[in-house]
Write a protein that holds these residues in place. Structure first.
Motif, PDB file in Angstrom:
ATOM      1  N   ALA A 103      -1.897  -1.156  -8.661  1.00  0.00           N
ATOM      2  CA  ALA A 103      -2.796  -1.202  -7.508  1.00  0.00           C
ATOM      3  C   ALA A 103      -3.999  -0.276  -7.709  1.00  0.00           C
ATOM      4  CB  ALA A 103      -2.042  -0.821  -6.240  1.00  0.00           C
ATOM      5  N   SER A 104      -3.753   0.899  -8.263  1.00  0.00           N
ATOM      6  CA  SER A 104      -4.838   1.866  -8.484  1.00  0.00           C
ATOM      7  C   SER A 104      -5.865   1.335  -9.477  1.00  0.00           C
ATOM      8  CB  SER A 104      -4.267   3.194  -8.997  1.00  0.00           C
ATOM      9  OG  SER A 104      -3.437   3.783  -8.026  1.00  0.00           O
ATOM     10  N   GLN A 105      -5.388   0.657 -10.494  1.00  0.00           N
ATOM     11  CA  GLN A 105      -6.294   0.074 -11.471  1.00  0.00           C
ATOM     12  C   GLN A 105      -7.200  -0.965 -10.810  1.00  0.00           C
ATOM     13  OE1 GLN A 105      -4.323  -1.374 -14.985  1.00  0.00           O
ATOM     14  NE2 GLN A 105      -6.166  -2.386 -15.782  1.00  0.00           N
ATOM     15  N   ALA A 106      -6.603  -1.785  -9.928  1.00  0.00           N
ATOM     16  CA  ALA A 106      -7.383  -2.803  -9.214  1.00  0.00           C
ATOM     17  C   ALA A 106      -8.389  -2.164  -8.265  1.00  0.00           C
ATOM     18  CB  ALA A 106      -6.446  -3.728  -8.448  1.00  0.00           C
ATOM     19  N   ALA A 107      -7.995  -1.064  -7.643  1.00  0.00           N
ATOM     20  CA  ALA A 107      -8.859  -0.402  -6.657  1.00  0.00           C
ATOM     21  C   ALA A 107     -10.143   0.136  -7.273  1.00  0.00           C
ATOM     22  CB  ALA A 107      -8.092   0.736  -5.982  1.00  0.00           C
ATOM     23  N   GLN A 108     -10.118   0.415  -8.563  1.00  0.00           N
ATOM     24  CA  GLN A 108     -11.304   0.967  -9.230  1.00  0.00           C
ATOM     25  C   GLN A 108     -12.504   0.030  -9.150  1.00  0.00           C
ATOM     26  OE1 GLN A 108     -10.185   2.075 -13.222  1.00  0.00           O
ATOM     27  NE2 GLN A 108      -8.566   3.454 -12.519  1.00  0.00           N
ATOM     28  N   ALA A 109     -12.250  -1.257  -8.988  1.00  0.00           N
ATOM     29  CA  ALA A 109     -13.343  -2.231  -8.905  1.00  0.00           C
ATOM     30  C   ALA A 109     -14.105  -2.127  -7.582  1.00  0.00           C
ATOM     31  CB  ALA A 109     -12.796  -3.651  -9.074  1.00  0.00           C
ATOM     32  N   PHE A 110     -13.556  -1.391  -6.619  1.00  0.00           N
ATOM     33  CA  PHE A 110     -14.164  -1.336  -5.291  1.00  0.00           C
ATOM     34  C   PHE A 110     -14.559   0.096  -4.898  1.00  0.00           C
ATOM     35  CE2 PHE A 110     -11.094  -4.779  -5.613  1.00  0.00           C
ATOM     36  CZ  PHE A 110     -11.896  -5.871  -5.346  1.00  0.00           C
ATOM     37  N   ILE A 111     -14.742   0.930  -5.895  1.00  0.00           N
ATOM     38  CA  ILE A 111     -15.153   2.328  -5.723  1.00  0.00           C
ATOM     39  C   ILE A 111     -14.179   3.022  -4.767  1.00  0.00           C
ATOM     40  CG2 ILE A 111     -17.118   3.869  -5.383  1.00  0.00           C
ATOM     41  CD1 ILE A 111     -18.949   1.465  -5.706  1.00  0.00           C
ATOM     42  N   ASP A 112     -14.642   3.489  -3.600  1.00  0.00           N
ATOM     43  CA  ASP A 112     -13.757   4.242  -2.708  1.00  0.00           C
ATOM     44  C   ASP A 112     -13.351   3.449  -1.470  1.00  0.00           C
ATOM     45  OD1 ASP A 112     -16.213   4.145  -1.508  1.00  0.00           O
ATOM     46  OD2 ASP A 112     -16.308   6.273  -0.996  1.00  0.00           O
ATOM     47  N   ARG A 113     -13.474   2.138  -1.524  1.00  0.00           N
ATOM     48  CA  ARG A 113     -13.167   1.321  -0.344  1.00  0.00           C
ATOM     49  C   ARG A 113     -11.684   0.991  -0.228  1.00  0.00           C
ATOM     50  NH1 ARG A 113     -16.823  -3.792  -0.074  1.00  0.00           N
ATOM     51  NH2 ARG A 113     -16.245  -3.723   2.134  1.00  0.00           N
ATOM     52  N   VAL A 114     -10.926   1.213  -1.307  1.00  0.00           N
ATOM     53  CA  VAL A 114      -9.480   0.974  -1.297  1.00  0.00           C
ATOM     54  C   VAL A 114      -8.759   2.305  -1.491  1.00  0.00           C
ATOM     55  CG1 VAL A 114      -7.531  -0.218  -2.367  1.00  0.00           C
ATOM     56  CG2 VAL A 114      -9.781  -1.344  -2.262  1.00  0.00           C
ATOM     57  N   HIS A 115      -7.915   2.642  -0.538  1.00  0.00           N
ATOM     58  CA  HIS A 115      -7.147   3.893  -0.606  1.00  0.00           C
ATOM     59  C   HIS A 115      -5.696   3.540  -0.938  1.00  0.00           C
ATOM     60  CE1 HIS A 115      -6.343   8.150   0.544  1.00  0.00           C
ATOM     61  NE2 HIS A 115      -5.131   7.659   0.784  1.00  0.00           N
ATOM     62  N   ILE A 116      -5.184   4.091  -2.041  1.00  0.00           N
ATOM     63  CA  ILE A 116      -3.806   3.827  -2.455  1.00  0.00           C
ATOM     64  C   ILE A 116      -2.905   4.936  -1.916  1.00  0.00           C
ATOM     65  CG2 ILE A 116      -2.274   3.409  -4.410  1.00  0.00           C
ATOM     66  CD1 ILE A 116      -4.506   1.342  -4.156  1.00  0.00           C
ATOM     67  N   PHE A 117      -1.788   4.534  -1.296  1.00  0.00           N
ATOM     68  CA  PHE A 117      -0.883   5.508  -0.653  1.00  0.00           C
ATOM     69  C   PHE A 117       0.523   5.347  -1.213  1.00  0.00           C
ATOM     70  CE2 PHE A 117       1.906   7.091   2.699  1.00  0.00           C
ATOM     71  CZ  PHE A 117       1.281   8.272   3.067  1.00  0.00           C
ATOM     72  N   ASP A 118       1.089   6.436  -1.695  1.00  0.00           N
ATOM     73  CA  ASP A 118       2.458   6.459  -2.216  1.00  0.00           C
ATOM     74  C   ASP A 118       3.421   6.721  -1.064  1.00  0.00           C
ATOM     75  OD1 ASP A 118       4.868   6.907  -3.506  1.00  0.00           O
ATOM     76  OD2 ASP A 118       4.029   8.219  -5.046  1.00  0.00           O
ATOM     77  N   SER A 119       4.226   5.731  -0.739  1.00  0.00           N
ATOM     78  CA  SER A 119       5.171   5.861   0.379  1.00  0.00           C
ATOM     79  C   SER A 119       6.312   6.817   0.070  1.00  0.00           C
ATOM     80  CB  SER A 119       5.772   4.499   0.713  1.00  0.00           C
ATOM     81  OG  SER A 119       6.691   4.103  -0.295  1.00  0.00           O
ATOM     82  N   ARG A 120       6.566   7.034  -1.236  1.00  0.00           N
ATOM     83  CA  ARG A 120       7.716   7.823  -1.703  1.00  0.00           C
ATOM     84  C   ARG A 120       9.034   7.212  -1.245  1.00  0.00           C
ATOM     85  NH1 ARG A 120       5.327  13.725   0.099  1.00  0.00           N
ATOM     86  NH2 ARG A 120       3.406  13.632  -1.105  1.00  0.00           N
ATOM     87  N   GLN A 121       8.993   5.897  -0.948  1.00  0.00           N
ATOM     88  CA  GLN A 121      10.177   5.246  -0.405  1.00  0.00           C
ATOM     89  C   GLN A 121      10.314   3.821  -0.935  1.00  0.00           C
ATOM     90  OE1 GLN A 121      12.833   5.929   1.112  1.00  0.00           O
ATOM     91  NE2 GLN A 121      12.537   8.009   1.894  1.00  0.00           N
ATOM     92  N   LEU A 122      11.260   3.116  -0.373  1.00  0.00           N
ATOM     93  CA  LEU A 122      11.627   1.783  -0.826  1.00  0.00           C
ATOM     94  C   LEU A 122      12.131   0.982   0.367  1.00  0.00           C
ATOM     95  CD1 LEU A 122      12.203   0.011  -3.406  1.00  0.00           C
ATOM     96  CD2 LEU A 122      14.470   1.046  -3.442  1.00  0.00           C
ATOM     97  N   THR A 123      12.145  -0.306   0.234  1.00  0.00           N
ATOM     98  CA  THR A 123      12.579  -1.269   1.242  1.00  0.00           C
ATOM     99  C   THR A 123      12.018  -0.882   2.621  1.00  0.00           C
ATOM    100  OG1 THR A 123      14.483  -2.521   2.153  1.00  0.00           O
ATOM    101  CG2 THR A 123      14.918  -0.246   1.441  1.00  0.00           C
ATOM    102  N   MET A 124      12.792  -0.925   3.687  1.00  0.00           N
ATOM    103  CA  MET A 124      12.202  -0.742   5.015  1.00  0.00           C
ATOM    104  C   MET A 124      11.770   0.687   5.314  1.00  0.00           C
ATOM    105  SD  MET A 124      11.546  -3.450   6.693  1.00  0.00           S
ATOM    106  CE  MET A 124      11.295  -2.711   8.306  1.00  0.00           C
TER     107      MET A 124
END
Length: 279
Positions: A103-124
């Motif tokens: 996701a972070s690699q993809a976000a680079q194409a949009f400068i700072d318009r995409v913020h990637i957030f690590d949930s530190r979790q899984l499933t629900m």
């Protein structure tokens, strides 16, 4: 112009029920399941019932793969074309998957318009974070406010599960401490939790009945809950009974979630657990 200026994106390991995804306008990028050399899109090309029926018969273990960055970039571009100004992309714990890297690699194409957030979790425990962010976005909250709500939610989610058989976790090789103690645990039911992206052993039981008792005891220590989900792998009747027995613990009725095949690959059939959002 979009109703909200902030789009919410996640991946299929969030396990959010489809009706909730639609109601909260969440975009889900599917992970990939690989069965005997053939790739399947998670949740689309094979049903969970089919998967769990196949699982014990496979000549080689099923494996998983992350979607390529192009899949994320495609979804991000669609959302910007719809008029969204910012995207908050919330994903499975980086310690457990390379999803965030893609996701972070993809976000680079949009400068700072995409913020990637690590949930530190899984499933629900990931899903509840996504749901809270999406609800805040639909209310028209600012980006900073949505992000603040997301951080607060991440601190308040809990996840615990009872693994019926360790065979599939052993095959996955994802848990170093499991390899070290596997001989002692093979005939046991294993209780695991996730804390800050790390899978931790929180209990063992010789029988499933004793394991369920431990599982419920742990959930009761979470205190008053805003949300609760019963998670299972191909045991819907047990999950429904568990939801009925824990209804009083949560403000909202418990969700019943048959975990995605990508998670099922690692936990195997007959696992059961809970995700909760503390008040």
């Amino acid at each position: 112009m979009a109703k909200s200026s902030i789009a919410i994106v996640t991946d299929s390991t969030a396990d959010i029920p489809l009706t909730v995804v639609e109601d909260l306008k969440i975009t889900v990028v599917p992970a990939i399941l690989i069965i005997e050399g053939r790739s399947y899109i998670d949740g689309e090309e094979i049903t969970r019932e089919e998967f769990y029926r196949l699982l014990p018969t496979l000549s080689e273990p099923a494996t998983t793969a992350i979607p390529p960055s192009a899949a994320f970039e495609k979804e991000y571009r669609k959302l910007f074309d719809l008029g969204f100004e910012r995207i908050l992309s919330i994903h499975v714990a980086s310690q457990l998957s390379g999803m965030i890297n893609s996701a972070s690699q993809a976000a680079q194409a949009f400068i700072d318009r995409v913020h990637i957030f690590d949930s530190r979790q899984l499933t629900m425990a990931l899903g509840f974070q996504v749901m809270e962010a999406a609800a805040a976005s639909l209310r028209g909250e600012s980006f900073e406010s949505v992000l603040e709500i997301l951080h607060s939610t991440r601190e308040r989610v809990r996840l615990i599960a009872l693994i019926d058989t360790l065979e599939y976790l052993k095959r996955s090789g994802r848990i170093s401490w499991l390899r070290a103690s596997l001989g002692d645990l093979l005939q046991m039911k294993l209780l695991v939790s996730i804390l800050n992206g790390v899978i931790e052993r929180v209990g063992i039981a010789r029988t499933k009945r004793k394991g369920i008792s431990q599982l419920l005891a742990h959930v009761k220590t979470w205190g008053p809950l805003e949300r609760l989900a019963v998670l299972h792998s191909a045991i819907p009747d047990e999950a429904a009974l568990m939801a009925e027995n824990t209804r009083h613990l949560s403000t909202n009725p418990p969700l019943i979630v048959d975990v995605t095949t990508v998670i099922g690959t690692h936990v195997g059939p007959k696992a059961i657990g809970f995700a909760g959002l503390c008040k």
